[in-house]
Design an enzyme around this catalytic site. Sequence first.
Site, PDB file in Angstrom:
ATOM      1  N   ASN A 125       0.387   0.225   6.091  1.00 43.38           N
ATOM      2  CA  ASN A 125       0.901  -0.570   4.976  1.00 43.38           C
ATOM      3  C   ASN A 125       1.513  -1.825   5.575  1.00 43.38           C
ATOM      4  OD1 ASN A 125       2.355  -1.596   2.787  1.00 43.38           O
ATOM      5  ND2 ASN A 125       4.034  -0.131   3.043  1.00 43.38           N
ATOM      6  N   GLY A 126       1.095  -3.000   5.112  1.00 42.12           N
ATOM      7  CA  GLY A 126       1.667  -4.243   5.652  1.00 42.12           C
ATOM      8  C   GLY A 126       0.599  -5.082   6.320  1.00 42.12           C
ATOM      9  N   GLU A 161       2.436 -17.861 -25.497  1.00 45.81           N
ATOM     10  CA  GLU A 161       2.623 -16.702 -24.621  1.00 45.81           C
ATOM     11  C   GLU A 161       3.698 -15.761 -25.183  1.00 45.81           C
ATOM     12  OE1 GLU A 161       1.100 -15.245 -22.497  1.00 45.81           O
ATOM     13  OE2 GLU A 161       2.499 -14.036 -21.357  1.00 45.81           O
ATOM     14  N   CYS A 164       0.887  -1.166   0.000  1.00 44.30           N
ATOM     15  CA  CYS A 164       0.000   0.000   0.000  1.00 44.30           C
ATOM     16  C   CYS A 164       0.919   1.208   0.000  1.00 44.30           C
ATOM     17  CB  CYS A 164      -0.837   0.061   1.277  1.00 44.30           C
ATOM     18  SG  CYS A 164      -1.933  -1.348   1.487  1.00 44.30           S
ATOM     19  N   TRP A 177      -3.689  -1.788  -1.427  1.00 48.91           N
ATOM     20  CA  TRP A 177      -3.621  -3.067  -2.135  1.00 48.91           C
ATOM     21  C   TRP A 177      -4.143  -4.084  -1.132  1.00 48.91           C
ATOM     22  CZ3 TRP A 177      -3.071  -5.117  -6.751  1.00 48.91           C
ATOM     23  CH2 TRP A 177      -2.667  -6.445  -6.889  1.00 48.91           C
ATOM     24  N   LYS A 236       2.987 -11.895 -26.241  1.00 47.48           N
ATOM     25  CA  LYS A 236       3.784 -10.786 -25.685  1.00 47.48           C
ATOM     26  C   LYS A 236       4.302  -9.915 -26.809  1.00 47.48           C
ATOM     27  CE  LYS A 236       2.852 -10.753 -22.634  1.00 47.48           C
ATOM     28  NZ  LYS A 236       1.955 -11.436 -21.755  1.00 47.48           N
ATOM     29  N   LYS A 242      -5.577  -2.854 -19.107  1.00 45.34           N
ATOM     30  CA  LYS A 242      -5.048  -3.813 -18.131  1.00 45.34           C
ATOM     31  C   LYS A 242      -6.133  -4.780 -17.675  1.00 45.34           C
ATOM     32  CE  LYS A 242      -1.905  -5.617 -15.609  1.00 45.34           C
ATOM     33  NZ  LYS A 242      -1.079  -6.569 -16.373  1.00 45.34           N
ATOM     34  N   GLU A 290       1.409  -7.966 -28.745  1.00 41.84           N
ATOM     35  CA  GLU A 290       0.683  -6.896 -28.045  1.00 41.84           C
ATOM     36  C   GLU A 290       1.530  -5.652 -27.796  1.00 41.84           C
ATOM     37  OE1 GLU A 290      -0.999  -7.716 -24.117  1.00 41.84           O
ATOM     38  OE2 GLU A 290       0.609  -9.113 -23.695  1.00 41.84           O
ATOM     39  N   HIS A 335       1.533 -29.551 -41.294  1.00 42.45           N
ATOM     40  CA  HIS A 335       0.169 -29.782 -41.786  1.00 42.45           C
ATOM     41  C   HIS A 335      -0.436 -28.537 -42.419  1.00 42.45           C
ATOM     42  CE1 HIS A 335       0.132 -33.822 -40.209  1.00 42.45           C
ATOM     43  NE2 HIS A 335       0.619 -33.352 -39.050  1.00 42.45           N
ATOM     44  N   ARG A 369       1.828   0.959  -6.045  1.00 44.81           N
ATOM     45  CA  ARG A 369       1.904   0.084  -4.878  1.00 44.81           C
ATOM     46  C   ARG A 369       0.551  -0.564  -4.567  1.00 44.81           C
ATOM     47  NH1 ARG A 369       6.288   0.593  -1.864  1.00 44.81           N
ATOM     48  NH2 ARG A 369       5.199  -0.236  -0.065  1.00 44.81           N
TER      49      ARG A 369
HETATM   50  O1  M6R Z   1      -6.628 -10.044 -15.506  1.00 43.17           O
HETATM   51  P1  M6R Z   1      -6.640 -11.301 -16.315  1.00 43.17           P
HETATM   52  O2  M6R Z   1      -5.513 -12.208 -16.005  1.00 43.17           O
HETATM   53  O3  M6R Z   1      -7.966 -12.014 -16.233  1.00 43.17           O
HETATM   54  O4  M6R Z   1      -6.487 -10.827 -17.814  1.00 43.17           O
HETATM   55  C1  M6R Z   1      -6.558 -11.732 -18.867  1.00 43.17           C
HETATM   56  C2  M6R Z   1      -6.019 -11.138 -20.154  1.00 43.17           C
HETATM   57  O5  M6R Z   1      -6.792 -10.017 -20.523  1.00 43.17           O
HETATM   58  C3  M6R Z   1      -4.559 -10.720 -20.026  1.00 43.17           C
HETATM   59  O6  M6R Z   1      -3.753 -11.790 -19.664  1.00 43.17           O
HETATM   60  C4  M6R Z   1      -4.051 -10.144 -21.352  1.00 43.17           C
HETATM   61  O7  M6R Z   1      -4.003 -11.152 -22.311  1.00 43.17           O
HETATM   62  C5  M6R Z   1      -2.662  -9.504 -21.153  1.00 43.17           C
HETATM   63  N1  M6R Z   1      -2.636  -8.207 -21.746  1.00 43.17           N
HETATM   64  C6  M6R Z   1      -1.565 -10.285 -21.742  1.00 43.17           C
HETATM   65  O8  M6R Z   1      -0.326  -9.678 -21.563  1.00 43.17           O
END
Ligand code: M6R
Length: 609
Positions: free
Chosen positions: A100-101, A482, A2, A74, A486, A604, A489, A505, A27
Amino acid sequence: MCGIVGYIGDGGARKIIIDGLKRLEYRGYDSAGIALLSEGRIKLRKAAGRIANLEKILENAPVDGHAGIGHTRWATHGAPSDENAHPHTNGDGSIAIVHNGIIENYQELKEWLVREHGITFRSETDSEVVAHLIGVFYKGNLLDAVYDAAAKMRGAYAISAVAAAEPDRIVALRKDAPLIAGIGDGCNFLASDIPALLKYVRTIYLIENNETVLVTQDGITIFNERREKVKRDVFHVSWDADAAEKDGYDHFMLKEIFEQPKGIFETLNRRLDADGRVRLDGISLTKQDLEKIDRVYIVACGTAYHAGLVGKYAIEKFVRIPVEVDVASEFRYREPFVNEKTLLICISQSGETLDTLAALREARAKGARILSVVNVVGSSVARESDDVFYTWAGPEIAVASTKAFTTQLACLYLIALYMGSATGVLPEGEYRRILDELNALPGKLEALLADERTIREVAKKIYKKEQIFFIGRGTDASVALEGSLKLKEISYINSFAIAAGELKHGTIALIEQDTLVVVLATQDRLFEKLLSNIEEVKARGAYVIALAKEGNRKIEKQADDVFYIPACADEVTPVLGVVPLQLLAYHIAKLRGCDIDKPKNLAKSVTVE
Ligand code: M6R
């Protein structure tokens, strides 16, 4: 985690504290609040959600003061809500605190406060205990009361307190959680971290563990545990605010990649007892419960879905129970076989992804038992699940998920180990072998990250490519997905991942002179197969970057560039193997001048269907 901010001066405390809190949002950002001292009273405003929500409340019901304390939260104990947001006050609102903690013995203290002092609690937090304790001990001297309260508390924390009857002071205490004091001109400050204060001061005191600070408008006095005054040299800050917030890293994504050893260590540590047994603490999955389960579904989106694909391998191997993995947005529309014998594992960093939440609700309505792997305490997925296995990644700020992925993997391994052992399917020797491999991961990740330079150099050679393929087999196929996500995106390169055996294939039609193919060959049992796949794409002119385990040097004869991960058991290679791919995506995106932490079109937390 926090964030705490405190200010005392001539006036205008509200703006200064809110500015500071915004700098500490990294945080934690699930609720925020402020307590201002004015006209001999404490005026409180707090709100669930981001600091912007608190600002709206302050616009509608304005308050200000010459001093005050603020907090961005948090959640650890209690969901993010207005009631659980800090500051917390004692019964008559004459004392306010931010914290915090964790107060480890809060339950015991709470019972004592209720029994002996008839106190009524308003929140579910451990923090509220601190406000009441100080209130109970307060006899007109806040410093005395903080010392008395601290003598009763166990845990790792930092607190800051104000009393309506002493508007000329703020008292703060540090015990294993960060705290600094800033020296202003006619005013003084407190904060959890330097970025909160950089707009106002650059001369600070770094408060040490078990020290208490008395902050007035005219000075800052530091005391040790025995209440003796401590002399401290000042520290002059030379960094700019943005760099400080990111701990000197250029981007949150890079900072978070480098936080993975700690995240894995914390995630394992919170769930393993001294004998190496997985501690369920509050999760009720007994042997009898497990015997009733005949099928496991894992549902998630994006990166969390890729973690689920690796989880399938672990659970099927250690528990010998069928596991299906589905993207959450598909799961609910395909009438899956879900009933009372189903265990549904939801994976989500934010715990707010609507697709995942909808899948959870669907399965729940059909009688499934819901176990979630979530990073954000008190999030919707966490609240609506029967049980939650938290990842201990800390706040993930960058849109591209990195440390959430590896900590999700750590949780899934622990769940698989627990289930395998509880059902008697996984022999003790195998349990111990995997456990040792997991415990070695933080150290191996540190070693891997120390070699970031090699990846940066390769990124320089390839960052102008407009198409990149990722191939792998077994869990490497999931990590390839993955790595590809990465890259696309954050760099906007058209990348594509496919199981290496599937290439022939159809997709191999796209491989031509200089096509870039990243080949994941981290598993010993599949290594030779991948060498053949490299031959296939090389024969068509591909440029190959390979990922292999330290020791498998044979691959250097075929690949153009090779990244190595430290030697480890095949079962845990995904935790290490993903890191070079995260770094590769990061460096390519940086060289292409992309907005790495906030890529276009993304958010996010995806709270729409
Ligand atoms: O918060 P979540 O883990 O549920 O989010 C799922 C996806 O939206 C998330 O992993 C997204 O694919 C990321 N931007 C990948 O880096």
